[in-house]
Motif scaffolding. Sequence first.
Motif, PDB file in Angstrom:
ATOM      1  N   GLU A 128      33.742 -23.576   0.734  1.00 47.37           N
ATOM      2  CA  GLU A 128      33.156 -22.172   1.326  1.00 47.37           C
ATOM      3  C   GLU A 128      33.954 -22.697   3.024  1.00 47.37           C
ATOM      4  N   GLY A 129      34.781 -23.502   3.215  1.00 51.08           N
ATOM      5  CA  GLY A 129      35.843 -23.345   4.495  1.00 51.08           C
ATOM      6  C   GLY A 129      34.507 -24.115   5.737  1.00 51.08           C
ATOM      7  N   ARG A 130      33.295 -25.077   5.140  1.00 49.79           N
ATOM      8  CA  ARG A 130      32.862 -25.634   6.069  1.00 49.79           C
ATOM      9  C   ARG A 130      32.129 -26.829   5.583  1.00 49.79           C
ATOM     10  N   LYS A 131      32.927 -28.095   6.139  1.00 45.95           N
ATOM     11  CA  LYS A 131      32.384 -29.474   5.920  1.00 45.95           C
ATOM     12  C   LYS A 131      31.215 -29.875   5.054  1.00 45.95           C
ATOM     13  N   LEU A 132      30.983 -30.271   4.031  1.00 46.04           N
ATOM     14  CA  LEU A 132      30.342 -30.356   3.231  1.00 46.04           C
ATOM     15  C   LEU A 132      28.990 -30.887   3.771  1.00 46.04           C
ATOM     16  N   SER A 133      27.709 -30.749   3.753  1.00 41.95           N
ATOM     17  CA  SER A 133      26.566 -31.681   4.366  1.00 41.95           C
ATOM     18  C   SER A 133      25.481 -31.898   3.569  1.00 41.95           C
ATOM     19  N   THR A 134      25.021 -33.190   2.437  1.00 45.98           N
ATOM     20  CA  THR A 134      23.618 -33.084   2.076  1.00 45.98           C
ATOM     21  C   THR A 134      22.946 -32.843   2.137  1.00 45.98           C
ATOM     22  N   SER A 135      22.550 -33.170   3.695  1.00 47.72           N
ATOM     23  CA  SER A 135      21.720 -32.886   4.204  1.00 47.72           C
ATOM     24  C   SER A 135      20.739 -31.673   4.851  1.00 47.72           C
ATOM     25  N   ARG A 136      22.222 -31.257   4.892  1.00 46.48           N
ATOM     26  CA  ARG A 136      21.710 -29.712   5.309  1.00 46.48           C
ATOM     27  C   ARG A 136      21.849 -28.930   3.794  1.00 46.48           C
ATOM     28  N   GLY A 137      22.235 -29.152   2.917  1.00 45.25           N
ATOM     29  CA  GLY A 137      22.232 -28.293   1.981  1.00 45.25           C
ATOM     30  C   GLY A 137      23.806 -27.147   1.723  1.00 45.25           C
ATOM     31  N   TRP A 138      24.760 -27.782   2.300  1.00 46.58           N
ATOM     32  CA  TRP A 138      25.949 -27.190   2.257  1.00 46.58           C
ATOM     33  C   TRP A 138      26.622 -28.266   1.406  1.00 46.58           C
ATOM     34  N   ALA A 139      26.474 -28.273  -0.346  1.00 44.87           N
ATOM     35  CA  ALA A 139      26.831 -28.687  -1.165  1.00 44.87           C
ATOM     36  C   ALA A 139      26.699 -28.384  -2.441  1.00 44.87           C
ATOM     37  N   ILE A 140      27.359 -28.830  -3.970  1.00 44.65           N
ATOM     38  CA  ILE A 140      27.512 -27.741  -4.796  1.00 44.65           C
ATOM     39  C   ILE A 140      26.904 -29.355  -5.866  1.00 44.65           C
ATOM     40  N   TRP A 141      25.313 -29.309  -6.149  1.00 44.80           N
ATOM     41  CA  TRP A 141      25.465 -30.789  -6.816  1.00 44.80           C
ATOM     42  C   TRP A 141      25.900 -30.851  -8.545  1.00 44.80           C
ATOM     43  N   LEU A 142      26.515 -31.564  -8.643  1.00 43.20           N
ATOM     44  CA  LEU A 142      26.813 -31.520 -10.008  1.00 43.20           C
ATOM     45  C   LEU A 142      26.144 -31.055 -11.283  1.00 43.20           C
ATOM     46  N   PRO A 143      24.438 -31.947 -11.042  1.00 49.63           N
ATOM     47  CA  PRO A 143      23.710 -31.560 -12.424  1.00 49.63           C
ATOM     48  C   PRO A 143      23.407 -30.130 -12.132  1.00 49.63           C
ATOM     49  N   ASP A 144      23.387 -29.472 -11.440  1.00 48.69           N
ATOM     50  CA  ASP A 144      23.118 -28.009 -11.279  1.00 48.69           C
ATOM     51  C   ASP A 144      24.485 -27.274 -11.868  1.00 48.69           C
ATOM     52  N   TYR A 145      25.725 -27.605 -11.301  1.00 55.60           N
ATOM     53  CA  TYR A 145      27.273 -26.715 -12.504  1.00 55.60           C
ATOM     54  C   TYR A 145      26.426 -26.984 -13.896  1.00 55.60           C
ATOM     55  N   LEU A 146      26.142 -28.138 -14.239  1.00 52.21           N
ATOM     56  CA  LEU A 146      26.447 -28.911 -15.085  1.00 52.21           C
ATOM     57  C   LEU A 146      25.366 -28.124 -16.226  1.00 52.21           C
ATOM     58  N   GLU A 147      24.293 -27.883 -15.386  1.00 53.72           N
ATOM     59  CA  GLU A 147      23.626 -26.343 -16.058  1.00 53.72           C
ATOM     60  C   GLU A 147      23.814 -25.555 -16.435  1.00 53.72           C
ATOM     61  N   ARG A 148      24.668 -24.646 -15.339  1.00 55.59           N
ATOM     62  CA  ARG A 148      24.933 -22.975 -15.501  1.00 55.59           C
ATOM     63  C   ARG A 148      26.457 -23.266 -16.129  1.00 55.59           C
ATOM     64  N   TYR A 149      26.917 -23.592 -15.907  1.00 54.80           N
ATOM     65  CA  TYR A 149      29.217 -24.066 -16.339  1.00 54.80           C
ATOM     66  C   TYR A 149      29.094 -24.883 -17.583  1.00 54.80           C
TER      67      TYR A 149
END
Length: 557
Positions: free
Chosen positions: A329-350
């Motif tokens: 979404e136009g921002r640098k990914l940051s795992t520590s600040r939660g700006w990320a899309i996690w694969l296990p989450d994605y795969l649970e829904r799609y």
Amino acid sequence: MSERIFIGVAWPYANGPLHLGHIAGAYLPADIFARYHRLKGNKVLMVSGSDQHGAPITIRAEQEGTSPQEVATKYHQQFTDCWKRLGISFDLFTSTGTSNHTQVAHDVFLSLLERGYIYRDKMLQAYCPKCQRVLPDRYLEGTCPNCGFARARGDECDECGRPLNPVELKDLRCHICSTPPRFESSEHFFLRLSAFQEKLAAWIKEQSQWRHHVISTTWKFLNEGLKDRAITRDLDWGIVVPQAGFERKRIYVWFEAVIGYLSASKEWAKSQGDDSAWQAFWRGDARSFYFIGKDNIFFHTLVWPAMLMGYGGLNLPYDVPANEFLTIEGRKLSTSRGWAIWLPDYLERYEPDPLRYAVAANMPETGDSDFSWHEFLRRNNNELVATYGNLAHRVLTFTYRNFDGAVPAAGELDERSLGLVNAAETTMGSVDRLLYRCEFKEALKQAMSLAQEGNRYLDEQAPWKTIKTERQKSARCVYTVLSVLAVLKTLLYPFLPFSSERLHYFLGFDGSVKDRGWGIQTVPPGQRLRQPEPLFVKLDEDIVAKESSRLHLPGEG
Ligand SMILES: [Zn+2]
Ligand SMILES: [Zn+2]
């Protein structure tokens, strides 16, 4: 003649879940490439594993109040599960925690030591007086001398990607308590990287097949002059140093993790019941490809090749098709600040294929690229569902109902139909060349434009009209589109393996797409189709708001 292709993929730290940055950076392109070569009938060995050592694991274990081994085991299992569900088809996904890996790492260490490429020296290392411990580089934080980023780590700047030594950082402090460390002298082993400067420069001059940004990043490091690097650390978690007097030290993680490519290949060979099977992928005319993110270029175009040159007898990388970064979404990914899309989450829904598609269609091959949920929705609904899925579903259901569930005989093809069949053949040739050169984004674009042409042809021929008056004309159209679909399921298999297998099945073929190989397959008249179902599901607009609200930024955690 069949080629032998070794594919090494970056080793993820087993300290947290996989996210979209990992997938776009290394795993998806590697998998597309592996699937393509297997279709071509080439011999492929694709390996990686979880990196169980190093400060990222111990930091996470301290945060979670558990042991490094527990952290490593937990995430290793999660990785393996994600690969299966996303369809990342490793021949072996192991870890650096095996005794085989320790053996191979020791062999490389001792061989380099014997040849004088590893030596002992004293170095200063950071000690935190408040925490009362030696601080590994990742436990140090300071200002990057290259870009001025205030929270660069002791070993590397997250912002500009430059590998660092702690002493180069300004305003150096302990990552845990922010106290400035004091430096103490300690004896360590060093890799004599400086000895390979000329040899590496000569070798890199010949690598015209590398991506421009990989070549220019590599030259930037070379032009600065390669410095020897410490390969041991005062730690208790990691691979022991095979030398007396070093019992309280461990091999530094960057040195042993790259050796994982070799140890994994040997482990794979053993699992095949032929201990020497790995050699065919590491010697002679086999070619090695390393899929990594751009922050890993230094270790794969300079450090690992230097280690291989010193060790001798094994192939150097043929290509290192590093990807640039994916922003969210136009921002640098940051795992520590939660700006990320996690694969296990994605795969649970799609489903897996829409993500593979959205990421491949916008892969950061030659520059950073962005992932947004709005774009994901658009690509799924407008491209997968409305273009490719719609073409398949319209023709399959129409044929199933009107031609007795079987491929009709086409008679002689007219010029227009022949034109489309020829376009399919041409596309297959150009996608083939693009995939061979690791130009995935363009390859996918060309495959999809064939689906668009198929739709145009279908609308214009309108077999649902001609069926009433000119049945033969309707049959010819249906047959032509079914032929195009048979090409598309092959072209798109590296990108969209799950839906390609389903299309293969609906078209009435047995077995798997990969059994048929890369090439034009005809759909024989009379072949029974199977009850068709839509290949993709249309997603509701409201997923954009729902998913975007899961991202958070201000502050940590
Ligand atoms: Zn401290
Ligand atoms: Zn920097």
